[in-house]
Enzyme design. Structure first.
Site, mmCIF file in Angstrom:
data_model
loop_
_atom_site.group_PDB
_atom_site.id
_atom_site.type_symbol
_atom_site.label_atom_id
_atom_site.label_comp_id
_atom_site.label_asym_id
_atom_site.label_seq_id
_atom_site.Cartn_x
_atom_site.Cartn_y
_atom_site.Cartn_z
ATOM 1 N N GLU A 200 2.699 7.556 15.563
ATOM 2 C CA GLU A 200 1.293 7.469 15.974
ATOM 3 C C GLU A 200 0.572 6.314 15.261
ATOM 4 O OE1 GLU A 200 -0.635 11.035 14.842
ATOM 5 O OE2 GLU A 200 -2.593 10.355 15.573
ATOM 6 N N LYS B 135 0.864 -1.189 0.000
ATOM 7 C CA LYS B 135 0.000 0.000 0.000
ATOM 8 C C LYS B 135 0.903 1.241 0.000
ATOM 9 C CE LYS B 135 -2.085 3.028 2.274
ATOM 10 N NZ LYS B 135 -1.959 4.472 1.930
ATOM 11 N N GLY C 260 2.033 3.869 13.682
ATOM 12 C CA GLY C 260 2.750 2.643 14.045
ATOM 13 C C GLY C 260 2.211 2.036 15.333
ATOM 14 N N CYS D 150 13.129 10.279 7.916
ATOM 15 C CA CYS D 150 12.940 9.846 9.309
ATOM 16 C C CYS D 150 14.238 9.939 10.098
ATOM 17 C CB CYS D 150 12.376 8.435 9.351
ATOM 18 S SG CYS D 150 13.244 7.312 8.260
ATOM 19 N N GLU E 24 9.098 15.522 15.927
ATOM 20 C CA GLU E 24 9.584 15.361 14.561
ATOM 21 C C GLU E 24 8.875 16.384 13.668
ATOM 22 O OE1 GLU E 24 8.518 11.685 12.550
ATOM 23 O OE2 GLU E 24 10.528 11.607 11.689
ATOM 24 N N GLY F 40 6.363 4.745 8.684
ATOM 25 C CA GLY F 40 5.535 5.952 8.748
ATOM 26 C C GLY F 40 5.623 6.569 10.124
ATOM 27 N N GLU G 59 9.023 0.852 11.247
ATOM 28 C CA GLU G 59 10.094 1.845 11.070
ATOM 29 C C GLU G 59 9.416 3.197 11.186
ATOM 30 O OE1 GLU G 59 12.118 4.504 10.168
ATOM 31 O OE2 GLU G 59 12.237 3.963 8.067
HETATM 32 P P1 NDP Z 1 1.408 8.071 8.282
HETATM 33 O O1 NDP Z 1 2.034 7.247 9.319
HETATM 34 O O2 NDP Z 1 0.022 8.511 8.463
HETATM 35 O O3 NDP Z 1 1.497 7.316 6.861
HETATM 36 C C1 NDP Z 1 2.339 6.236 6.535
HETATM 37 C C2 NDP Z 1 1.570 5.186 5.739
HETATM 38 O O4 NDP Z 1 0.562 4.589 6.572
HETATM 39 C C3 NDP Z 1 0.813 5.754 4.557
HETATM 40 O O5 NDP Z 1 0.771 4.810 3.513
HETATM 41 C C4 NDP Z 1 -0.558 5.976 5.148
HETATM 42 O O6 NDP Z 1 -1.566 6.078 4.206
HETATM 43 C C5 NDP Z 1 -0.725 4.734 5.996
HETATM 44 N N1 NDP Z 1 -1.712 4.847 7.051
HETATM 45 C C6 NDP Z 1 -2.304 5.967 7.563
HETATM 46 N N2 NDP Z 1 -3.168 5.638 8.543
HETATM 47 C C7 NDP Z 1 -3.131 4.296 8.664
HETATM 48 C C8 NDP Z 1 -3.781 3.357 9.509
HETATM 49 N N3 NDP Z 1 -4.637 3.728 10.447
HETATM 50 N N4 NDP Z 1 -3.496 2.045 9.372
HETATM 51 C C9 NDP Z 1 -2.604 1.634 8.459
HETATM 52 N N5 NDP Z 1 -1.966 2.463 7.613
HETATM 53 C C10 NDP Z 1 -2.205 3.795 7.718
HETATM 54 O O7 NDP Z 1 2.310 9.305 8.027
HETATM 55 P P2 NDP Z 1 1.843 10.655 7.324
HETATM 56 O O8 NDP Z 1 2.040 10.460 5.903
HETATM 57 O O9 NDP Z 1 0.498 11.123 7.744
HETATM 58 O O10 NDP Z 1 2.892 11.664 7.958
HETATM 59 C C11 NDP Z 1 2.706 12.235 9.245
HETATM 60 C C12 NDP Z 1 3.990 12.260 10.006
HETATM 61 O O11 NDP Z 1 4.565 10.962 10.018
HETATM 62 C C13 NDP Z 1 5.075 13.097 9.368
HETATM 63 O O12 NDP Z 1 4.983 14.429 9.768
HETATM 64 C C14 NDP Z 1 6.302 12.459 9.895
HETATM 65 O O13 NDP Z 1 6.591 12.969 11.156
HETATM 66 C C15 NDP Z 1 5.954 11.029 10.032
HETATM 67 N N6 NDP Z 1 6.450 10.196 8.959
HETATM 68 C C16 NDP Z 1 7.540 9.416 9.189
HETATM 69 C C17 NDP Z 1 8.056 8.660 8.182
HETATM 70 C C18 NDP Z 1 9.229 7.814 8.370
HETATM 71 O O14 NDP Z 1 9.876 7.453 7.392
HETATM 72 N N7 NDP Z 1 9.557 7.430 9.576
HETATM 73 C C19 NDP Z 1 7.490 8.667 6.849
HETATM 74 C C20 NDP Z 1 6.305 9.466 6.706
HETATM 75 C C21 NDP Z 1 5.829 10.188 7.737
HETATM 76 P P3 NDP Z 1 -1.925 7.521 3.620
HETATM 77 O O15 NDP Z 1 -0.682 8.066 3.008
HETATM 78 O O16 NDP Z 1 -2.922 7.183 2.624
HETATM 79 O O17 NDP Z 1 -2.406 8.351 4.780
#
Ligand code: NDP
Length: 499
Positions: A252, A198, A254, A305, A402, A249, A271
């Protein structure tokens, strides 16, 4: 006689002004990318129409790029069923044959790298020189690397009888869309698993183009399935009949996933976020360190990240270090991601821009001092100037949370012990950087920093052979290297979960 300034005098000019050089635009053409108006879901080797769609845009000017399918729980279930069906043959395939497919994918990605790089920058906003020189070569290298392990698992884990886990559900973010795909898919396939991936809502296009690479590589149908959608699609994948979830991602989301998965028997790797400390000692090669600090935080607009978002400077060199940092910041070129001269591209989405703006405002309100070099930001699209905060206290939100944007918070320290204490004073533990000429101090620091990766006199270095992952709220499990294969295997004849 008119007064001439020598080169040495020009170089020693201390004021933080941008260089007078201007660069002619050098835009990369987008002709190489052929976009469809509307994309379906890639399930069982076929394009399956979705019931609903959303528009994905270019962050550089907010122009719509394509309509992308919004997968619901039934679509996800269908993709998982396709992966389950494909698992029977794929897991039994001679491992050297599995390796052949991975080598093919690696080679095709390298051959089509310009097309992928342009699409990545178009959909994600990152500078083309980064997608061209970092994301694409690394994505291809991950497939090459794991292809090499596919028929050597018995040697990689001697006397442990490695077996694939089954169907892996993989959820990836928007900051390195294709690279995260490669980090996840390559080890999963090498270990004999099948996959439902996804991609992030804002950056689905390179994953959809990757489906065409799979077609070219003649990967058997169902081995890799790609379901696009928003967070609800990710949640449906977590709840589906998969054997393992691999998530990258926010912390929260996670944590929410960890709660959902608890007690189900599904394997899980997370991660998550980070708030890395980049620690600058007074004996470091300062110019080299400043380059590393700039790269550490402004690379990919800080959407990283492991970004070095907290800089700890030893007090004795605070002033020259900050002066050099500001001078270097003033030469960063912010603008069109598709221009080959661009150093800092567009922010990935309006939501992310709002989050950065909110935290920067909090930094100002709490009393930190802000510096942004003069730069003209484009009118359309999502933009944020490279920013540094000085006069930051450890308790400020900009030192704790972050930001995931081009924003650096500078703090100071006097002794190595103090640097370690302050660096570890965060809920995260993903990465850290140490800048010093003393080898013994590097080792001393690395042993004490609670971070999955510690770079010495460099930053943001990635290699497929090297494991990557966090401690504390940065998650668990490792990606890359031999460690990255382990979460996709069961050992000693342990039964696979869920089928
Ligand atoms: P998210 O954790 O929301 O998104 C990461 C992935 O998870 C996306 O594919 C997202 O889908 C999906 N997702 C969202 N909600 C759910 C859920 N309830 N269950 C399963 N999967 C889900 O990150 P965001 O993109 O909203 O970014 C927000 C913050 O996250 C950033 O400001 C940053 O701090 C952090 N972040 C950290 C990353 C890292 O590499 N460690 C990468 C990205 C973000 P969708 O995109 O469709 O919402």
């Amino acid at each position: 006689m008119t007064e001439q300034t020598t080169d040495v005098e020009k170089r020693s000019d201390r004021s933080p002004v941008p260089s007078g050089w201007t660069y002619a635009p050098a835009p990369e053409s987008t002709d190489i990318v052929e976009l469809q108006d509307r994309y379906g879901l890639f399930i069982g080797g076929q394009w399956v129409p979705a019931k609903e769609h959303f528009t994905t845009v270019a962050p550089r000017d907010e122009s719509p790029l394509a309509e992308v399918g919004q997968a619901g729980p039934e679509d996800v279930a269908r993709a998982v069923a396709a992966a389950r069906e494909a698992f029977a043959d794929w897991s039994r395939l001679d491992p050297s044959q599995r390796a052949k497919y991975l080598f093919r994918i690696a080679r095709i990605l390298a051959e089509r790298s310009r097309e992928f790089a342009v699409l990545e920058s178009l959909n994600g906003g990152k500078p083309i020189k980064e997608s061209r020189d970092v994301d694409l070569p690394l994505a291809s290298a991950h497939f090459f690397y794991y292809a090499g392990w596919a028929d050597k698992l018995e040697y990689a884990f001697p006397n442990r009888r490695p077996k694939p886990v089954g169907v892996a559900g993989q959820i990836i973010p928007w900051n390195f869309p294709l690279l995260m795909l490669a980090w996840k898919i390559a080890p999963a396939l090498a270990a004999g698993n099948t996959v439902v991936l996804k991609p992030a809502e804002t950056t689905p296009l390179t994953a959809l183009l990757f489906a065409d690479v799979l077609r070219q590589a003649e990967l058997p149908p169902g081995v890799v399935n790609i379901v696009t959608g928003d967070g609800s699609t990710g949640a449906a994948l977590v709840d589906s009949d998969v054997d393992k979830i691999a998530f990258t991602g926010s912390t929260e989301v996670g944590k929410a996933i960890q709660r959902r998965v608890a007690g189900t028997g599904k394997k899980l790797t997370l991660e998550l976020g980070g708030k890395a400390a980049n620690i600058l000692f007074d004996d470091a090669a300062l110019d080299q360190a400043v380059e590393g600090i700039i790269n550490g935080i402004y690379f990919n607009q800080g959407h990283v990240c492991c970004a070095g978002s907290r800089l700890f400077v030893q007090e004795s060199i605070y002033e020259p270090a900050i002066e050099k940092l500001k001078r270097r910041m003033a030469t960063l070129r912010v603008g069109d991601p598709l221009d080959k001269n661009t150093d800092v591209g567009a922010i990935n989405s309006r939501e992310q821009l709002s989050r950065i703006e909110e935290l920067v405002q909090a930094g100002k309100d709490e009393g930190a001092e802000i510096y942004q070099p003069p730069c003209r930001l484009p009118e359309k699209g999502y933009w944020f100037a490279p920013t540094v905060f000085t006069n930051v206290a450890q308790s400020y939100r900009i030192a704790q949370e972050e930001i995931f944007g081009p924003v650096l918070s500078v703090l100071t320290f006097r002794t190595p012990e103090e640097a370690v204490d302050k660096a570890n004073n965060t809920p995260y533990g993903l990465s850290a950087g140490v800048w010093t000429e003393k080898g013994s101090r590097i080792l001393w620091m690395a042993q004490r920093l609670r971070a999955g990766v510690v770079w010495a006199n460099t930053f943001n270095r990635f290699d497929p052979t090297s494991p990557f992952g966090g401690y504390k709220e940065s998650g668990f499990g490792r990606e890359g290297g031999l460690h990255g294969l382990e979460p996709y295997l069961t050992f000693d004849g342990a039964e696979t979960f869920g089928g």
